[in-house]
Structure formats: C-alpha cells, structure tokens
Design a protein around this motif. Structure first.
Motif, short mmCIF file in Angstrom:
data_model
loop_
_atom_site.label_atom_id
_atom_site.label_comp_id
_atom_site.label_asym_id
_atom_site.label_seq_id
_atom_site.Cartn_x
_atom_site.Cartn_y
_atom_site.Cartn_z
N GLN A 1 0.81 -1.20 0.00
CA GLN A 1 0.00 0.00 0.00
C GLN A 1 0.85 1.26 0.00
OE1 GLN A 1 -2.31 1.79 3.49
NE2 GLN A 1 -3.88 0.53 2.52
N SER A 2 2.03 1.20 0.64
CA SER A 2 2.87 2.39 0.74
C SER A 2 3.35 2.86 -0.61
CB SER A 2 4.08 2.09 1.64
OG SER A 2 4.87 1.05 1.08
N ALA A 3 3.41 1.95 -1.60
CA ALA A 3 3.89 2.34 -2.92
C ALA A 3 2.75 2.50 -3.93
CB ALA A 3 4.88 1.29 -3.43
N GLU A 4 1.55 2.02 -3.57
CA GLU A 4 0.43 2.13 -4.49
C GLU A 4 -0.01 3.58 -4.63
OE1 GLU A 4 -2.87 -0.78 -4.86
OE2 GLU A 4 -2.04 -1.54 -2.99
N LEU A 5 -0.56 3.91 -5.79
CA LEU A 5 -1.07 5.26 -5.99
C LEU A 5 -2.29 5.48 -5.11
CD1 LEU A 5 -0.79 5.68 -9.86
CD2 LEU A 5 0.70 6.64 -8.11
N ALA A 6 -2.29 6.61 -4.43
CA ALA A 6 -3.39 6.92 -3.52
C ALA A 6 -4.71 7.02 -4.27
CB ALA A 6 -3.09 8.21 -2.77
N ASP B 1 -5.77 5.23 -6.71
CA ASP B 1 -6.32 3.91 -6.94
C ASP B 1 -6.96 3.35 -5.66
OD1 ASP B 1 -5.48 3.94 -9.58
OD2 ASP B 1 -3.54 3.04 -9.10
N ARG C 1 -4.32 6.41 6.22
CA ARG C 1 -4.21 4.94 6.21
C ARG C 1 -5.33 4.34 7.06
NH1 ARG C 1 0.64 3.28 4.08
NH2 ARG C 1 2.27 4.89 3.92
N SER D 1 2.47 10.50 0.68
CA SER D 1 2.28 11.93 0.50
C SER D 1 1.12 12.48 1.32
CB SER D 1 2.03 12.25 -0.99
OG SER D 1 3.06 11.75 -1.80
N THR E 1 1.39 9.01 -3.73
CA THR E 1 1.25 7.76 -3.00
C THR E 1 0.74 8.05 -1.60
OG1 THR E 1 3.52 7.84 -2.16
CG2 THR E 1 3.18 6.75 -4.30
N MET E 2 0.47 7.01 -0.84
CA MET E 2 -0.02 7.20 0.52
C MET E 2 1.00 7.93 1.39
SD MET E 2 -3.08 6.17 0.69
CE MET E 2 -3.28 6.22 2.47
#
Length: 363
Positions: free
Chosen positions: A30-35, A37, A290, A284, A281-282
């Motif tokens: 999740q830390s690297a996924e686009l926020a 999405d 979260r 940011s 990302t998250m």
C-alpha cells in the motif's frame, strides 16, 4: 582461527546489511500504491466520526455522508462517479442552498462532484475535493422534471461564457445566476466560491447595493459551466489544514484584470508533466489517511445517505456513536453495521462509462 572468526564476522555484517536493505521491500504494498487507486476504489465511507485530514488537494476524510440522488430542490448528476459524498456540514449546506435559492427565483440545483466516499485524490478530474469540503454546483437550472440516469451521465452543462471569448454570453447569463452566487456566498461557513474570470467580471460590473460578498467569489480556470463552493475546516478536524484567507476588497481590481491578459491562457510549456494525483502515494498524504482506508464500512449505503429534510449532522453523530458490528465468520464479507436508520434509498450506480471532465485551458 582468528582470521576465520574475523571473516565470519564480516560475512555476518554483510548479511545483516543486506537484510536491512531488504526490509523496505517487505513493507505493505500500500505504501507504494497510488493513492488515487486506493481511494478511488472505495464504495462507502469510513464509519467513524466526521473529520477532515490534510489539505483540500492532499488529504482524506472520515464519517462522510452522501446527498440523496433526488430532493425537491436538487438532483445529483454523474451518478456513476460516486462522488456525492462530503463532510456533514457540506451536505447540509448544499441542501440548504437548494431550498433557499428558490426564493431567489432559482428552480433547484444540479449537484456535481463533492467528494469520493473517503475523499483522497480522484482517478480523474479534480486536484481538490479531497477532504469533503468542496462541492460543484452547475450553473444550469434544474429542469421541472426528474432526469433519467442516462441524462445525468450525458447531459452537458451550459457554459456561461461566449464561445471563443472570456466574457459572459449575455443571451444565457441572468440576474438569477447572480442571486444564486450571492446566496451561496452569504453562508458564514463558505470561504471561497470559484467561478470563471468572465463571471467574476460580470458580477463586478453589475452588482449594486451590498457588494461585500464579492470578496468570496474568486476567478479560476474552467469554472464557466459550474461554480465551486469551498467551506473551511470544521470543529473537531484538528488534522485539517486551513487555506489562506482571501485578500481584502471585492477582487474587482488589477488582480481580476490579469485574467484578461495573455499570460493566464498561454499553452502549457510542459503538457506531458504528470499531475500530482497521478504520482501521489499514501506517503504523500497525512498518516491518518491509512486508518481512514482501513476503517469499517457502514451497514449500508442507505444508512449514510441524507434525504430531503434530514439533518446531516444528526445522522453523522448517530453513525459515529453507534458501535460497529461485524458479520459472523463464514457469512458474507465482513461489513460494519452501525444500526443507523436508513433515510433514503441510494440509487444504484448505472452501468455507464465515467465521463471525463473538461480540461483546464492550456493543459
């Protein structure tokens, strides 16, 4: 022996270093996924107290409510986007504006985007609208009939600006438009109203009597067919970042004149530069976002949809106060239940492609 021990120690140190570098890769994806999405995939809000986190263009919110698809003085548009959610204060304000504007000769509101169920960056469109405190209202009057789902997806809003120009089209603009904007600006919780520069110019030239409300009406790109209401951070949202105060005066000075020069309309020199939402990302966003993503859902869509005449703040308080009850193991996927009384049926999302918003000029 001493040599072997030293070599073994160095090998252990190298292995430890390698493991240390490997740890970040083991962190949640999740830390690297686009926020966009992650937040764009949320169907329902976080069933917790209503709070906004972060800034209007970089944040999220919990305890969101949806405005009903239909009310006596409003109709929600672009239902497939699932962006009818907002902080309870915003939902109350939109309904109040829709009711009170009828006294000004406005037949009802066509409500555009507010926010996603839990806010955050959107898959398409807006940079802001992330913390439940922004709402778009069409400048097209509500018709005297209920629009179909297909019409709500495909009907075009009417631009107030002359084709190829920067000033209002006198054949379309009416005094009722000005009264609607004045009504929206009259509410103390409203801090800004964004409109096309041509609309601001028209107001500056024609408004008589009390002109103090013009200070809240600010020119900005793209707002020729709708206006954008923004309210301030609400009590209890300690993690909400306030916007700068509007400058003193009516805004009918050289700051407005700038919009009628070449500079603000020049083609973008970097059209391929990615938008913030496309790389955010998250990491940011505020850390609370979260928890907003992982918070339980309400019992149903209807339980957090505010119908005509209901008090959004009361609904939100009941929703946040009721304990969440999860479904028994082995049953349907766990969904949080709060026991809130459904106020209005949540219209099903049409199986229609999502229409893309109009781009900012020069982008």
């Amino acid at each position: 022996m001493t040599f072997l021990i030293a070599r073994a120690a160095r090998a252990a140190a190298v292995l430890a270093a390698m493991l240390a570098f490997a740890v970040p890769a083991a962190q949640p994806a999740q830390s690297a996924e686009l926020a966009k999405d992650l937040f764009g995939s949320q169907r329902l809000p976080a069933a917790t107290a209503a709070k906004s986190y972060g800034f209007y263009s970089k944040g999220c919110f919990s305890g969101g409510l949806a405005i009903a698809t239909d009310g006596p003085t409003w109709q929600a548009m672009r239902l497939s986007r699932n962006r009818r959610w907002g902080h309870p204060v915003m939902i109350n304000l939109v309904e109040k504006l829709s009711r009170q504007a009828t006294a000004d000769g406005w037949p009802g509101l066509l409500v555009g985007d507010i926010s996603q169920p839990r806010g955050g960056p959107m898959l398409t469109g807006h940079a802001s609208h992330q913390i439940g405190l922004d709402a778009d209202i069409w400048l097209t009057p509500m018709p005297d009939r209920r629009l179909t789902a297909e019409e709500r997806e495909n009907m075009s809003a009417i631009s107030m600006i002359r084709k190829g120009g920067l000033t209002v089209d006198e054949r379309i603009w009416t005094k009722a438009h000005a009264r609607l904007l004045k009504r929206a600006a009259s509410y103390p919780e409203v801090e800004r109203i964004l409109v096309h520069p041509g609309i601001k110019k028209k107001l500056c030239e024609t408004v008589t009597g009390d002109r103090s409300w013009l200070r809240k009406v600010r020119p900005f790109w793209g707002h020729d067919y709708h206006f954008h209401i923004r309210i301030g951070c609400q009590p209890g949202s300690t993690g909400c970042k306030k916007q700068a105060e509007t400058v003193r005066g009516e805004g009918c000075d050289e700051s407005l004149a700038w919009w009628f020069t070449e500079e603000p309309w020049r083609p973008n020199k970097n059209p391929d530069r990615p938008k913030a939402r496309d790389i955010m990302t998250m990491a940011s966003l505020p850390k609370e976002c979260r928890a907003v993503l992982s918070a339980p859902e309400p019992v149903s869509e209807a339980a957090v949809t505010v119908g005509p005449g209901a008090d959004a703040m009361a609904v939100a308080a009941a929703e946040a106060a009721a304990p969440a009850v999860l479904e028994p193991a082995g049953s349907a996927p766990a969904v949080a239940s709060t026991g809130a009384i459904p106020l209005n049926a949540f219209a099903p999302t049409p199986e229609i492609g999502i229409p893309l918003p109009r781009p900012r000029p020069g982008s």
